[in-house]
Enzyme design. Structure first.
Site, short mmCIF file in Angstrom:
data_model
loop_
_atom_site.label_atom_id
_atom_site.label_comp_id
_atom_site.label_asym_id
_atom_site.label_seq_id
_atom_site.Cartn_x
_atom_site.Cartn_y
_atom_site.Cartn_z
N ARG A 34 1.78 -2.99 5.16
CA ARG A 34 1.67 -1.59 4.74
C ARG A 34 3.05 -0.92 4.69
O ARG A 34 3.33 -0.11 3.79
CB ARG A 34 0.73 -0.84 5.70
N HIS A 38 4.42 0.82 1.35
CA HIS A 38 4.76 2.25 1.28
C HIS A 38 6.25 2.47 1.01
O HIS A 38 6.62 3.50 0.45
CB HIS A 38 4.34 2.97 2.56
N HIS A 162 -6.30 -5.03 1.33
CA HIS A 162 -7.20 -4.48 2.35
C HIS A 162 -8.08 -5.55 2.99
O HIS A 162 -8.98 -5.23 3.75
CB HIS A 162 -8.01 -3.31 1.77
N TRP A 178 -11.74 -3.57 7.23
CA TRP A 178 -12.48 -3.86 6.00
C TRP A 178 -13.29 -5.16 6.12
O TRP A 178 -14.31 -5.31 5.49
CB TRP A 178 -11.51 -4.01 4.83
#
Ligand code: HEM
Length: 291
Positions: A34, A38, A162, A178
């Protein structure tokens, strides 16, 4: 301290940081992925601003963006690696950590090239609001990812990240993993998205997500409910996204190939190289290596 340019030594030290018995599901891998995403996902193709070059999240203007909540944990996990290899830039370290984490969690080899440089101040940090909002739907995904230069197939492939990690109430407000094994990279996200009965649920903090709990599980064996974001579920009701969800659910190899390509592309957004692979756009940034 390794020799400048010894990226294999850096890779080894990133691997050594992955195992975190007391953190989340026992691995820093998901939050490294992540962080890499990002750092790169602020790219705007039209103005050629944002992207992983610069490592702007070191500054409050970008690091304090609510969209980046929780990523200070990932940066702190990587600080010992930076200390051992002070010649690597943060922008290279964060992107490399994402690629290494995908591979170590059982995913494909992601091509990664060095040469990013770090901003010397926050004057070129991209504005907030460029990362996706999980409460929205397919139109929003297109708006955000077309801006970076991705197409519909690439949006679906990227969403397959995910498979890893979870929502945290104290970060995004979403809650739960998830998939059942959120530290193993696979195409399970797509299979579950397609095949389970996802029920809308409003959490106590007012956040709306989708949940699934196995109705047949015995009361004392109930696992943590699985979760999907509104943006994840929006892939099912879109004529152009849905065929790719189905393909990736059926064909793990295809997903791995496409994910490797699209994640490598993400990490290169905004970075221009000469024919030897050296980065040429280093205006207003400097290398982390000071001789
Ligand atoms: C986690 C949104 C795309 C990788 C999350 C979280 C949200 C979110 C809300 C939970 C954060 C938290 O509470 O800790 C979105 C939206 C996307 C998107 C709206 C638009 C499609 C991506 C992409 C990648 C990615 C493109 C990577 C290629 C991850 C990972 C986590 C995560 C690995 C788990 C982090 C952890 O466990 O700490 N995402 N994301 N996401 N996202 Fe995404």
């Amino acid at each position: 301290m390794s020799q400048p340019g010894d990226y294999d030594a850096v890779r080894k030290d990133i691997v050594a940081q992955l195992k975190k018995p007391d953190y989340d599901d026992g691995s820093a891998g998901p939050v490294f992925v992540r962080l890499a995403w990002h750092s790169a996902g602020t790219y705007d193709a039209k103005s050629d601003t944002g992207g992983s070059n610069g490592a702007g999240m070191r500054y409050e203007a970008e690091g304090g963006d609510p969209a980046n909540a929780g990523l200070q944990v990932a940066r702190a996990f990587l600080e010992p690696v930076k200390e051992r290899h002070p010649w690597i830039t943060y922008s290279d370290l964060w992107t490399l950590a994402g690629a290494v984490a995908v591979k170590e969690m059982g995913g494909p080899d992601v091509k990664w090239l060095p040469g990013r440089t770090d901003f010397v101040d926050d004057s070129k940090v991209p504005p907030r609001g460029r990362l996706p909002d999980a409460a929205q739907g397919a139109d929003h995904l297109r708006h955000i990812f077309y801006r970076m230069g991705f197409n519909d197939q690439e949006i679906v492939a990227l969403s397959g990240a995910h498979n890893l990690g979870r929502g945290h109430k104290d970060r995004s407000g979403f809650d739960g993993p998830w998939v059942n094994n959120p530290t193993r990279f696979s195409n399970q996200y797509f299979r579950l998205l397609l095949n389970l009965d996802w029920k809308p649920r409003t959490l106590s903090n007012g956040v709306k997500q989708f949940n699934y709990s196995d109705p047949d599980a015995a009361e004392d064996e109930k696992e943590e409910p699985l979760m999907m974001l509104p943006t994840d579920v929006s892939l099912l009701s879109d004529n152009s996204f849905l065929p790719w969800v189905k393909k990736y659910a059926e064909d793990k190899e295809l997903f791995f190939q496409h994910f490797a390509d699209v994640f490598a592309k993400l990490l290169e957004l905004g970075i221009r190289r000469d024919d030897k692979g050296s980065v040429v756009n280093t205006d207003n940034v400097r290398g982390g290596y000071v001789s």
